[in-house]
Write a protein that holds these residues in place. Structure first.
Motif, mmCIF file in Angstrom:
data_model
loop_
_atom_site.group_PDB
_atom_site.id
_atom_site.type_symbol
_atom_site.label_atom_id
_atom_site.label_comp_id
_atom_site.label_asym_id
_atom_site.label_seq_id
_atom_site.Cartn_x
_atom_site.Cartn_y
_atom_site.Cartn_z
ATOM 1 N N ARG A 1 39.323 44.274 40.585
ATOM 2 C CA ARG A 1 40.435 43.667 39.852
ATOM 3 C C ARG A 1 41.688 43.594 40.725
ATOM 4 N N HIS B 1 41.473 40.801 43.224
ATOM 5 C CA HIS B 1 41.723 39.504 42.604
ATOM 6 C C HIS B 1 43.210 39.313 42.289
ATOM 7 N N GLY C 1 38.111 33.988 43.259
ATOM 8 C CA GLY C 1 36.658 33.888 43.265
ATOM 9 C C GLY C 1 36.048 33.872 44.649
ATOM 10 N N ARG D 1 35.452 39.028 46.713
ATOM 11 C CA ARG D 1 34.867 39.790 45.616
ATOM 12 C C ARG D 1 34.324 41.138 46.094
ATOM 13 N N VAL E 1 30.498 40.672 41.986
ATOM 14 C CA VAL E 1 30.387 39.272 41.565
ATOM 15 C C VAL E 1 29.982 39.205 40.099
ATOM 16 N N PRO E 2 30.690 38.454 39.256
ATOM 17 C CA PRO E 2 30.251 38.282 37.875
ATOM 18 C C PRO E 2 28.836 37.704 37.843
ATOM 19 N N PRO E 3 27.991 38.169 36.951
ATOM 20 C CA PRO E 3 26.608 37.657 36.901
ATOM 21 C C PRO E 3 26.535 36.137 36.869
ATOM 22 N N ASP F 1 28.221 34.080 38.438
ATOM 23 C CA ASP F 1 28.483 33.493 39.750
ATOM 24 C C ASP F 1 27.396 33.785 40.775
ATOM 25 N N THR G 1 26.697 42.779 41.782
ATOM 26 C CA THR G 1 27.581 42.769 40.619
ATOM 27 C C THR G 1 28.377 44.059 40.462
ATOM 28 N N ASP H 1 31.057 47.119 41.638
ATOM 29 C CA ASP H 1 32.313 47.255 42.363
ATOM 30 C C ASP H 1 32.112 48.315 43.445
#
Length: 343
Positions: free
Chosen positions: A172, A175, A186, A189, A192-194, A196, A231, A233
């Motif tokens: 976070r 970003h 984006g 990272r 990565v958000p699933p 993406d 995905t 962190d």
């Protein structure tokens, strides 16, 4: 434009010869983008081509972004370089680690270079468990006395400090403090958000991995393609575009992210000695090996800022090799191409 064509020609040659599968290069010089080139395929299984916004998991290239978050914590007055980690994270101050500082973390002199026994790749997605284990660990040397590459523990150390100071994850903060303000949301990272994952390049091993090496020092396509890691962190590694990395490092140089005074401080030698993990001599600034500011990534990726020339460079790639020959060749092409522009 001449440099753009030269870099593109090299990328096309590398892909055409089979030396590389897919890659991106981005370069900024004195605040201006001068190269953005791509070549090859992001996924050999489907033939999907590499695009400027294709994300590449780039292993320890992520340490450069983690170190930057550490500097931004200091710049915001949340911590000092010589603040004891235990003042922020009380559980860490045991077994001889009581005097460990943020400076020690940034120079890989904290004495906890390896993940504690019993933890493996499957635990990387559980930062609380990892942080608890690192806090309870005994250092391999007195903090500040020696240096040794903190492969995965580096990111968890910076990450837990940041979480306790801000209440937020490193992903976070990367970003909100870096990617979004620089206009590359984006593209930088830690997790990565699933949704993406389909944007990512698919990694491949150029040769069978060396099974004798520790998993922490053995970058493999299997690990780098694992959705559980991608995905999570895990701020010692990361997923990036070359454009995003070059933009980040350019902003370090031109004052958008840190002051000129702070840039000068982190460009100075903060520790010099023999790396206790690899055995090579190292000269470290605060968070980066010198003379450039940036970390290479296992498999051949590389990204850095060069304060002396005002240049930022980033290479992302999906064919994992044991050397940095591609990066070295491209850095040479860029250096020669910019020589007439460097005053």
């Amino acid at each position: 434009m001449v440099l753009q064509r030269r870099v593109q020609s090299v990328l096309d040659e590398l892909v055409g010869s089979g030396a590389e599968t897919g890659l991106q290069v981005a370069v900024h010089h004195r605040g201006q983008p001068v190269v953005e080139a791509v070549a090859g395929v992001a996924d050999r299984r489907t033939g999907r081509p590499v695009a400027p916004d294709t994300l590449f998991f780039s292993f320890s290239t992520g340490k450069g972004a983690s170190a930057l978050i550490g500097h931004l914590l200091v710049a915001r007055g949340l911590i000092g370089y010589d603040t004891r980690v235990a003042d922020v994270w009380p559980g860490f101050g045991v077994h001889g680690k009581e005097a460990t500082t943020l400076r020690h973390v940034l120079t890989h002199t904290a004495g906890v270079p390896a993940m504690p026994d019993g933890l493996g790749p499957a635990d990387l997605g559980d930062p609380e468990r990892v942080a608890t284990a690192i806090a309870a660990a005994e250092p391999r040397w007195r903090p500040g006395a020696r240096t040794g590459y903190h492969s995965y523990t580096f990111g968890f150390l910076v990450g837990e400090i940041a979480r306790r100071l801000t209440g937020h994850s490193m992903g976070r903060l990367l970003h909100e403090w870096v990617a979004a303000p620089l206009g590359v949301p984006g593209e930088l990272r830690f997790g990565v958000p699933p949704a993406d994952l389909a944007r990512l390049a698919h990694l491949e091993d150029a040769a069978p991995p060396d099974e004798s090496a520790s998993w922490e020092l053995r970058p493999t396509a299997g690990l780098g393609n694992d959705p559980a890691l991608l995905t999570a962190d895990v701020p010692s590694v990361g997923t990036f575009t070359a454009r995003g990395l070059a933009t980040m490092y350019a902003a370090i140089l031109d004052g958008r992210l840190i002051s000129a005074d702070r840039l000068a401080r982190l460009s100075e030698v903060a520790f010099e000695g023999t790396d206790q993990v690899f055995g090579n001599r190292v000269r470290l600034g605060l968070g980066y090996p010198l003379p450039v500011l940036g970390w290479p990534g296992g498999g051949g990726s590389r990204a850095f800022a060069h304060p002396a020339t005002g240049t930022s460079f980033a290479l992302t790639k999906n064919r994992l090799v044991a050397d940095f020959g591609t990066a070295e060749r491209l850095v040479q092409v860029v250096t020669e191409g910019l020589r007439g522009r460097v005053s």
